[in-house]
Design a protein around this motif. Structure first.
Motif, PDB file in Angstrom:
ATOM      1  N   VAL A 218      36.112  44.632  80.713  1.00 54.32           N
ATOM      2  CA  VAL A 218      36.071  45.832  79.878  1.00 54.32           C
ATOM      3  C   VAL A 218      34.657  46.109  79.384  1.00 54.32           C
ATOM      4  N   GLN A 219      33.972  45.074  78.922  1.00 55.55           N
ATOM      5  CA  GLN A 219      32.622  45.281  78.398  1.00 55.55           C
ATOM      6  C   GLN A 219      31.645  45.732  79.488  1.00 55.55           C
ATOM      7  N   ARG A 220      31.848  45.237  80.705  1.00 52.55           N
ATOM      8  CA  ARG A 220      30.952  45.625  81.804  1.00 52.55           C
ATOM      9  C   ARG A 220      31.194  47.047  82.275  1.00 52.55           C
ATOM     10  N   GLU A 221      32.455  47.454  82.332  1.00 54.83           N
ATOM     11  CA  GLU A 221      32.788  48.689  83.032  1.00 54.83           C
ATOM     12  C   GLU A 221      33.154  49.861  82.127  1.00 54.83           C
ATOM     13  N   ALA A 222      33.377  49.611  80.838  1.00 53.93           N
ATOM     14  CA  ALA A 222      33.842  50.689  79.963  1.00 53.93           C
ATOM     15  C   ALA A 222      32.725  51.687  79.668  1.00 53.93           C
ATOM     16  N   ARG A 223      33.085  52.960  79.749  1.00 54.51           N
ATOM     17  CA  ARG A 223      32.214  54.023  79.257  1.00 54.51           C
ATOM     18  C   ARG A 223      32.674  54.485  77.879  1.00 54.51           C
ATOM     19  N   VAL A 224      33.855  54.041  77.496  1.00 48.97           N
ATOM     20  CA  VAL A 224      34.392  54.305  76.166  1.00 48.97           C
ATOM     21  C   VAL A 224      33.921  53.172  75.248  1.00 48.97           C
ATOM     22  N   PRO A 225      33.606  53.447  73.970  1.00 47.93           N
ATOM     23  CA  PRO A 225      33.230  52.366  73.048  1.00 47.93           C
ATOM     24  C   PRO A 225      34.309  51.285  72.990  1.00 47.93           C
ATOM     25  N   VAL A 226      33.866  50.025  72.745  1.00 45.59           N
ATOM     26  CA  VAL A 226      34.768  48.874  72.814  1.00 45.59           C
ATOM     27  C   VAL A 226      34.700  48.070  71.518  1.00 45.59           C
ATOM     28  N   PHE A 227      35.886  47.700  70.988  1.00 44.50           N
ATOM     29  CA  PHE A 227      35.968  46.665  69.957  1.00 44.50           C
ATOM     30  C   PHE A 227      36.229  45.360  70.695  1.00 44.50           C
ATOM     31  N   ALA A 228      35.196  44.516  70.789  1.00 47.52           N
ATOM     32  CA  ALA A 228      35.319  43.301  71.593  1.00 47.52           C
ATOM     33  C   ALA A 228      36.129  42.234  70.873  1.00 47.52           C
ATOM     34  N   HIS A 229      36.973  41.557  71.625  1.00 46.23           N
ATOM     35  CA  HIS A 229      37.765  40.424  71.126  1.00 46.23           C
ATOM     36  C   HIS A 229      37.472  39.283  72.092  1.00 46.23           C
ATOM     37  N   LEU A 230      36.482  38.460  71.733  1.00 42.80           N
ATOM     38  CA  LEU A 230      36.054  37.405  72.655  1.00 42.80           C
ATOM     39  C   LEU A 230      36.900  36.144  72.490  1.00 42.80           C
ATOM     40  N   GLU A 231      36.543  35.137  73.259  1.00 44.47           N
ATOM     41  CA  GLU A 231      37.257  33.857  73.209  1.00 44.47           C
ATOM     42  C   GLU A 231      37.242  33.269  71.798  1.00 44.47           C
ATOM     43  N   GLY A 232      38.276  32.493  71.512  1.00 44.95           N
ATOM     44  CA  GLY A 232      38.316  31.779  70.241  1.00 44.95           C
ATOM     45  C   GLY A 232      37.769  30.375  70.410  1.00 44.95           C
ATOM     46  N   ILE A 233      36.454  30.254  70.525  1.00 45.08           N
ATOM     47  CA  ILE A 233      35.834  28.926  70.618  1.00 45.08           C
ATOM     48  C   ILE A 233      35.612  28.464  69.180  1.00 45.08           C
ATOM     49  N   VAL A 234      36.661  27.873  68.619  1.00 42.60           N
ATOM     50  CA  VAL A 234      36.758  27.603  67.186  1.00 42.60           C
ATOM     51  C   VAL A 234      36.288  26.179  66.878  1.00 42.60           C
ATOM     52  N   HIS A 235      35.362  26.074  65.924  1.00 38.91           N
ATOM     53  CA  HIS A 235      34.822  24.773  65.520  1.00 38.91           C
ATOM     54  C   HIS A 235      35.316  24.384  64.132  1.00 38.91           C
ATOM     55  N   ILE A 236      35.523  23.091  63.949  1.00 35.29           N
ATOM     56  CA  ILE A 236      35.754  22.524  62.620  1.00 35.29           C
ATOM     57  C   ILE A 236      34.697  21.443  62.395  1.00 35.29           C
ATOM     58  N   TYR A 237      33.987  21.565  61.285  1.00 37.49           N
ATOM     59  CA  TYR A 237      32.957  20.592  60.938  1.00 37.49           C
ATOM     60  C   TYR A 237      33.432  19.720  59.781  1.00 37.49           C
ATOM     61  N   LEU A 238      33.524  18.402  60.027  1.00 36.90           N
ATOM     62  CA  LEU A 238      33.849  17.429  58.980  1.00 36.90           C
ATOM     63  C   LEU A 238      32.554  16.980  58.324  1.00 36.90           C
ATOM     64  N   ASP A 239      32.335  17.438  57.107  1.00 40.44           N
ATOM     65  CA  ASP A 239      31.118  17.123  56.373  1.00 40.44           C
ATOM     66  C   ASP A 239      31.189  15.702  55.798  1.00 40.44           C
ATOM     67  N   ALA A 240      30.056  15.198  55.409  1.00 42.95           N
ATOM     68  CA  ALA A 240      30.016  13.862  54.799  1.00 42.95           C
ATOM     69  C   ALA A 240      30.857  13.817  53.524  1.00 42.95           C
ATOM     70  N   ALA A 241      31.001  14.964  52.860  1.00 43.28           N
ATOM     71  CA  ALA A 241      31.763  15.017  51.612  1.00 43.28           C
ATOM     72  C   ALA A 241      33.179  15.542  51.823  1.00 43.28           C
TER      73      ALA A 241
END
Length: 421
Positions: A218-241
């Motif tokens: 869609v992002q490559r070929e659309a001539r209509v504006p796009v609301f992008a919904h990309l991959e959910g590469i979700v991180h969780i960071y365990l802090d020292a505290a």
């Protein structure tokens, strides 16, 4: 309806009818739109058996197509999930109507009174894959915001989406709103998607909701504006505290509750100071729950882990799998997220408010969380009733896209014979 073999003519007809419907919806009353959604919810409940039977056909198609378990989970409708669709429709119906809302107002020395008010976008095109509930969510949110919508569901959800769409049309009819306000493309032919991407005369914005391949196309070929919904590469960071109980609960829920949704955790970052204590305990709990943990060199000493490869960083598994690595400090974690993240959802677990604030300030993901499961990355959980997707771009819409973000604005300027010198 045009002949289904003539895709350009079919889509041109759908687009023209959506544009005409959008002109009426722009001034439809909040009461009429709410009536339509409540009636659609009633129809979904009344036709639950029919929707589930249609879904059974799609499940057969999906298995034959070789869909992954995560994709099959997204496709599957149960009685509870159908009830959830009806509940979402009612939740959207009961939200405050955004159209006409005053964003700002001010007076000028010239005597002009100026208001900036919300107005519908017009016609929204939604292209999605295996989740049939998007048919109801997208239809409801677009209608609430006064937009007509053209829905192009995935081939694997064709029957389920059609059954749900019929309920949405029933709601429109009950409220006396244009039946073309919510249209479902009645073909699996991919040429329909190609047509939608170039329908600049009749579609105002495209919302792709699916995997990396679909969004990239869609992002490559659309001539209509796009609301992008990309991959959910979700991180969780365990802090020292990080608090041990909080960390255990949040990580386990974020990874294992539903692995096939975009808010599922895909990478665990662990502060070096707690790698041999809390980090080790969390990883062991994940492994015991059936999660495959792809660990860096430091964490690979934990029994049951698998060695991580270069392609495990920045990967959306959508499965009982997670990557894990040790970071030297919060800035190292932030650097990792900036490099491998998708600007979707990222979380810090800590009792240190200064660490939380640094994480929030120095990352620009659409959703940043503190001590909460990333599975809350959902419009319904944000109080929006539903979502049309999680937008990861930076223009106009970000995060869960609800009815308010499906509006633009216009200026209303009032004078009293006021002229410019």
């Amino acid at each position: 309806m045009k002949d289904l073999d003539d895709i350009p003519a079919l889509m041109a007809s759908i687009g023209a009818r959506a544009r005409a419907a959008s002109a009426e919806l722009a001034y439809a009353s909040p009461e009429a739109k709410a009536r339509a959604l409540h009636a659609a919810a009633n129809a979904v409940e009344a036709q639950s058996d029919r929707i589930i039977a249609a879904n059974a056909e799609d499940l057969v198609f999906g298995r034959d197509k070789g869909l992954s378990e995560a994709m099959m989970d997204r496709l599957t409708l149960t009685e509870d999930r159908v009830a959830g669709i009806a509940a979402s429709l009612r939740a959207v119906a009961d939200q405050q109507d955004p159209v006409g809302g005053v964003i700002a107002s001010w007076d000028m020395p010239s005597g002009l009174q100026i208001e900036r008010v919300r107005t519908p976008l017009g016609v929204v095109g939604v292209i999605y894959e295996s989740r049939p509930n998007v048919t109801a969510d997208a239809g409801a949110l677009c209608l609430k915001a006064g937009n007509a919508v053209i829905l192009r569901g995935g081939s694997e959800s064709f029957h389920s989406s059609s059954a749900i769409h019929a309920c949405m049309v029933e709601g429109l009819e009950a409220a006396g709103l244009p039946l073309d306000s919510i249209q479902l493309v009645p073909t699996r032919d991919r040429a329909a998607v190609t047509e939608m991407l170039t329908m600049t005369d009749t579609i105002d914005v495209i919302v792709p909701r699916g995997g990396k391949g679909l969004v990239g196309l869609v992002q490559r070929e659309a001539r209509v504006p796009v609301f992008a919904h990309l991959e959910g590469i979700v991180h969780i960071y365990l802090d020292a505290a990080a608090d041990a109980d909080t960390a255990m609960k949040v990580v386990m829920n974020a990874k294992t509750r539903r692995t096939g949704i975009c808010g599922a955790a895909e990478c665990l970052l662990i502060h070096r100071d707690v790698a041999d204590t809390l980090g080790r305990d969390v990883i062991r709990a994940l492994i015991e729950a059936g999660v495959t943990v792809y660990a860096d060199e430091t964490l690979a000493a934990i029994e049951g882990t698998e060695p991580a490869g270069d392609d495990d960083w920045g990967r959306e598994y959508l499965d009982m799998k997670i990557a894990a690595r040790v970071v030297d400090d919060i800035d190292d974690a932030i650097t990792h997220v900036r490099r491998y993240g998708s600007s979707h959802t990222d979380c810090i677990i800590t009792e240190d408010t200064s660490a939380r604030d640094r994480f929030f300030q120095r990352l620009d993901s659409a959703i940043l969380m503190h001590n909460a499961s990333t599975q809350f990355a959902d419009g319904g959980e944000f109080g929006m009733g539903a979502e049309i997707g999680i937008a990861t771009g930076k223009m106009h819409a970000r995060g869960p896209v609800g009815a308010e973000q499906l509006t633009s604005f216009k200026y209303l300027v009032r004078g009293a014979g006021t002229v410019r010198p």
